[in-house]
Design a protein around this motif. Sequence first.
Motif, PDB file in Angstrom:
ATOM      1  N   SER A   1       0.858  -1.189   0.000  1.00 57.84           N
ATOM      2  CA  SER A   1       0.000   0.000   0.000  1.00 57.84           C
ATOM      3  C   SER A   1       0.894   1.238   0.000  1.00 57.84           C
ATOM      4  O   SER A   1       1.827   1.327   0.792  1.00 57.84           O
ATOM      5  N   ARG A   2       0.601   2.160  -0.894  1.00 54.19           N
ATOM      6  CA  ARG A   2       1.417   3.374  -0.983  1.00 54.19           C
ATOM      7  C   ARG A   2       0.679   4.564  -0.379  1.00 54.19           C
ATOM      8  O   ARG A   2      -0.508   4.758  -0.605  1.00 54.19           O
ATOM      9  N   ALA A   3       1.407   5.337   0.404  1.00 54.65           N
ATOM     10  CA  ALA A   3       0.876   6.585   0.957  1.00 54.65           C
ATOM     11  C   ALA A   3       1.784   7.725   0.523  1.00 54.65           C
ATOM     12  O   ALA A   3       3.017   7.596   0.553  1.00 54.65           O
ATOM     13  N   HIS A   4       1.186   8.818   0.111  1.00 56.89           N
ATOM     14  CA  HIS A   4       1.954  10.013  -0.252  1.00 56.89           C
ATOM     15  C   HIS A   4       1.995  10.976   0.928  1.00 56.89           C
ATOM     16  O   HIS A   4       1.227  10.853   1.883  1.00 56.89           O
ATOM     17  N   ARG A   5       2.876  11.896   0.839  1.00 53.15           N
ATOM     18  CA  ARG A   5       3.099  12.864   1.914  1.00 53.15           C
ATOM     19  C   ARG A   5       1.816  13.642   2.209  1.00 53.15           C
ATOM     20  O   ARG A   5       1.227  14.261   1.316  1.00 53.15           O
ATOM     21  N   ASP A   6       1.386  13.593   3.467  1.00 54.13           N
ATOM     22  CA  ASP A   6       0.194  14.304   3.918  1.00 54.13           C
ATOM     23  C   ASP A   6       0.679  15.548   4.682  1.00 54.13           C
ATOM     24  O   ASP A   6       1.005  15.475   5.869  1.00 54.13           O
ATOM     25  N   LYS A   7       0.709  16.661   3.998  1.00 61.12           N
ATOM     26  CA  LYS A   7       1.310  17.871   4.575  1.00 61.12           C
ATOM     27  C   LYS A   7       0.582  18.331   5.834  1.00 61.12           C
ATOM     28  O   LYS A   7       1.216  18.759   6.804  1.00 61.12           O
ATOM     29  N   ALA A   8      -0.740  18.251   5.830  1.00 63.24           N
ATOM     30  CA  ALA A   8      -1.503  18.700   6.993  1.00 63.24           C
ATOM     31  C   ALA A   8      -1.226  17.812   8.196  1.00 63.24           C
ATOM     32  O   ALA A   8      -1.036  18.304   9.323  1.00 63.24           O
TER      33      ALA A   8
ATOM     34  N   ALA B   1       2.305  18.478   9.511  1.00 62.19           N
ATOM     35  CA  ALA B   1       2.369  19.738  10.263  1.00 62.19           C
ATOM     36  C   ALA B   1       1.850  19.530  11.687  1.00 62.19           C
ATOM     37  O   ALA B   1       2.445  20.032  12.659  1.00 62.19           O
ATOM     38  N   GLU B   2       0.754  18.795  11.815  1.00 62.72           N
ATOM     39  CA  GLU B   2       0.198  18.497  13.141  1.00 62.72           C
ATOM     40  C   GLU B   2       1.167  17.638  13.957  1.00 62.72           C
ATOM     41  O   GLU B   2       1.376  17.882  15.150  1.00 62.72           O
ATOM     42  N   LEU B   3       1.767  16.667  13.294  1.00 58.59           N
ATOM     43  CA  LEU B   3       2.719  15.783  13.964  1.00 58.59           C
ATOM     44  C   LEU B   3       3.949  16.557  14.434  1.00 58.59           C
ATOM     45  O   LEU B   3       4.436  16.364  15.557  1.00 58.59           O
ATOM     46  N   SER B   4       4.444  17.444  13.598  1.00 58.16           N
ATOM     47  CA  SER B   4       5.625  18.241  13.948  1.00 58.16           C
ATOM     48  C   SER B   4       5.380  19.064  15.206  1.00 58.16           C
ATOM     49  O   SER B   4       6.235  19.134  16.100  1.00 58.16           O
ATOM     50  N   VAL B   5       4.216  19.679  15.296  1.00 59.26           N
ATOM     51  CA  VAL B   5       3.868  20.464  16.479  1.00 59.26           C
ATOM     52  C   VAL B   5       3.784  19.564  17.711  1.00 59.26           C
ATOM     53  O   VAL B   5       4.290  19.902  18.788  1.00 59.26           O
ATOM     54  N   ALA B   6       3.149  18.399  17.549  1.00 62.56           N
ATOM     55  CA  ALA B   6       2.987  17.467  18.670  1.00 62.56           C
ATOM     56  C   ALA B   6       4.335  16.972  19.178  1.00 62.56           C
ATOM     57  O   ALA B   6       4.545  16.849  20.395  1.00 62.56           O
TER      58      ALA B   6
END
Length: 207
Positions: free
Chosen positions: A168-175, A178-183
Amino acid sequence: MIEIINCVQGSPEWAQARLGIPTASEFASILTKGRGGTESRTRQTYLYKLAGERLTGEVMDSFTSPHMERGKLMEEEARSAYSFVTGLDCQTVGFLRRGRAGASPDALIGEDGLLEIKTKLPHLLIEALLKGEFPPEHKAQCQGQLWIAERDWIDLAIYWPGLPIVISRAHRDKAFIAELSVAVTQFNEELDRIVTQVAAYDRVEAA
């Protein structure tokens, strides 16, 4: 800046490289909420574990089941199966560090991709195959790896000998990133406060 640490995953060098910092395999724990939006016990346990690593300089032991050990042994076999099916070359890597967070992808794919391998028991692999979607329980880890590695996509390969490999391929989810970076930033700030607070006890006792 991404720091690439060349080592064997699971080795003492790898353990030292990730000591005391949050890593992608536990990003889901950082994002987990308790009842009513309170801090979850899972997040708190991970916070205290990393605080212990920073204060002692020793890696905290983590639970390893027979199935997890078997999965590690199957990893190279799974990588070969992935390459055979996709025609893509896998470049193994030890540990990637970005500031005070890190990740250990199972392979780098070309210039833009990553590979994460999960070995799952036959009934779980079949369930994933029939659902035909990216398993949501692996989203935080995989998006976290894309964030750390600054890559565009990741293939999650679910493997068990004798069954079709599920990719299964997932592409970069920017939103989400961003939430993860803050967390993660907030988590590290809280971790700093705990380490400082605990270290102060030593100074009080010494006095």
